[in-house]
Design an enzyme around this catalytic site. Structure first.
Site, short mmCIF file in Angstrom:
data_model
loop_
_atom_site.label_atom_id
_atom_site.label_comp_id
_atom_site.label_asym_id
_atom_site.label_seq_id
_atom_site.Cartn_x
_atom_site.Cartn_y
_atom_site.Cartn_z
N HIS A 1 -33.76 27.40 15.23
CA HIS A 1 -34.22 25.42 15.29
C HIS A 1 -33.11 24.45 15.90
O HIS A 1 -32.33 25.00 16.29
CB HIS A 1 -35.11 24.65 14.00
CG HIS A 1 -33.26 24.97 12.80
ND1 HIS A 1 -33.50 25.27 11.56
CD2 HIS A 1 -31.83 25.38 13.12
CE1 HIS A 1 -32.18 25.29 11.34
NE2 HIS A 1 -31.33 24.89 11.82
N SER B 1 -29.76 30.10 11.87
CA SER B 1 -29.28 28.77 12.96
C SER B 1 -28.24 28.67 13.11
O SER B 1 -28.06 29.67 14.37
CB SER B 1 -29.13 27.70 11.31
OG SER B 1 -28.62 26.20 11.63
#
Length: 389
Positions: free
Chosen positions: A105, A82
């Site tokens: 993501h 992330s």
């Protein structure tokens, strides 16, 4: 960020855990550390194991590294996930151990409110994701930009070190000793994997028209055989020249083929012998079962069908091994004997069940219907168990 070693103009540090305004990995403390290290050292290596965290803290860390007065190299030692992948993009060089991962993501958050509020939250998230994905593109070669856009689908995307290298978001993959794995080797491994995949896919789709080509992985079978022959790994092989080597290789292949055919023939014969042995064993077993009354002749075909394989034969033996014998049906011989006995006064008080089966089977059958107690007593004396009514 923890300092783990110092040597001359170089310093090593380790950043692990989450990025959080309230945690140890926050933008303010990180910025202060980078400034202090830049005053004393020329090169900084950051070992990274980060689960991600606060977007704004991560962006601030990205900007600090992007404009730092020190050369920064990042090495992923476990996971960069992330937001933990973003500040890596600001480093001068980024490496990953070959057994580590990155997870990419879109930006995410929690929200509460009415539809208007939630729409605004969604719009803000889209803007943030756009900024983050631009950072990836800034690091990547232009011909890979379309690849990163595929990750803007709301899913978590886990990437190996090799995949990150192919995508262009890191500069290299290192082995357990910290030595960079050459790109050519990574590509060879990737091609090897794809080659096997194509080969086995072709095998599954093969219709018998032509055999799929074997993948060329490192060495062909011929090269392996030649190497073994030269190393004298095979008995009887003593090639010393190219011509002799070719002849020896051909002879070895022919001999191997002959041995394989002979072995297959032996295995086929053993299988046939086993089938015949089982047929004989089944016949003898059912003959004995019929003789002892465990089965009737009319049932034999049924049991023979069950005994076609070894597993079925074992099941039949288990069933019949615990079964009680079945009274024989009336036979022509028995009926003839019964007819001969008609009209004569015969003392049957001492007759056994077998006597009735041999001399008066129809009377025995009638007894089972009209005088169950007598029939049951005869049956128990004969077989040691009560019959089922």
């Amino acid at each position: 960020m923890k300092i783990i070693s110092k040597s001359g103009t170089k310093v090593k540090a380790r950043l692990s855990g989450d990025i959080s305004v309230w945690g140890r990995n926050n933008a303010i403390s990180f910025s202060n550390q980078i400034d202090e290290l830049a005053e004393e050292y020329e090169e900084l290596e950051i070992q990274v194991h980060c689960y991600g965290g606060d977007v704004m803290e991560g962006i601030a860390m990205y900007n600090v590294l992007k404009h730092a007065d020190i050369k920064v190299t990042a090495v992923v030692i476990g996971l960069a996930a992330s937001m933990g992948t973003i500040f890596l993009l600001a480093c001068d060089k980024v490496y990953m151990y070959k057994n580590t991962y990155q997870m990419i993501h879109e930006a995410l958050t929690g929200a509460y409110g009415n539809s208007t509020t939630l729409k605004k939250v969604a719009e803000t998230l889209d803007k943030i994701s756009g900024i983050l994905y631009q950072h990836y593109k800034d690091k990547m070669p232009e011909n890979k930009h379309a690849e990163i856009e595929k990750f803007m689908d709301g899913e978590d995307h886990w990437l190996t070190a090799q995949e990150c290298k192919e995508l262009g978001i890191i500069d290299g993959v290192i082995d357990k000793d910290g030595i960079e794995v050459p790109t050519a080797m990574l590509q060879a491994k990737s091609q090897e994997k794809e080659s096997f995949k194509q080969y086995f896919s072709a095998s599954l789709e093969h219709n018998g028209e032509s055999s799929p080509k074997e993948p060329k992985i490192k060495s062909t079978m011929k090269e392996v055989l030649i190497a073994k022959i030269l190393a004298k790994n095979f008995v009887g092989v003593s090639a010393t020249s190219a011509d002799e080597l070719g002849e020896e290789l051909l002879a070895f292949a022919e001999a191997s083929s002959k041995e394989r055919d002979e072995l297959k023939a032996k295995l086929d014969q053993l299988e046939l012998d086993q089938v015949e042995r089982q047929k004989t064993e089944v016949k003898n077993y059912l003959d004995n079962a019929e003789k002892t009354g465990a089965i009737q002749n009319s049932q034999r075909a049924f049991y023979e069908n069950l005994c076609k394989d070894a597993e079925g034969f074992e099941s039949v033996k288990n069933i019949l091994g615990s079964a009680t014998p079945t009274p024989q049906r009336s036979t022509i011989t028995g009926q003839m004997r019964e007819e001969e006995g008609k009209g004569e006064s015969v003392d049957k008080s001492k007759w056994t069940l077998q006597d009735y089966q041999d001399k008066a089977p129809s009377e025995l059958e009638n007894m089972a219907k009209t005088d169950w107690e007598k029939f049951s007593n005869l049956y128990e004396k004969e077989y040691g168990v009560k019959p089922e009514k």
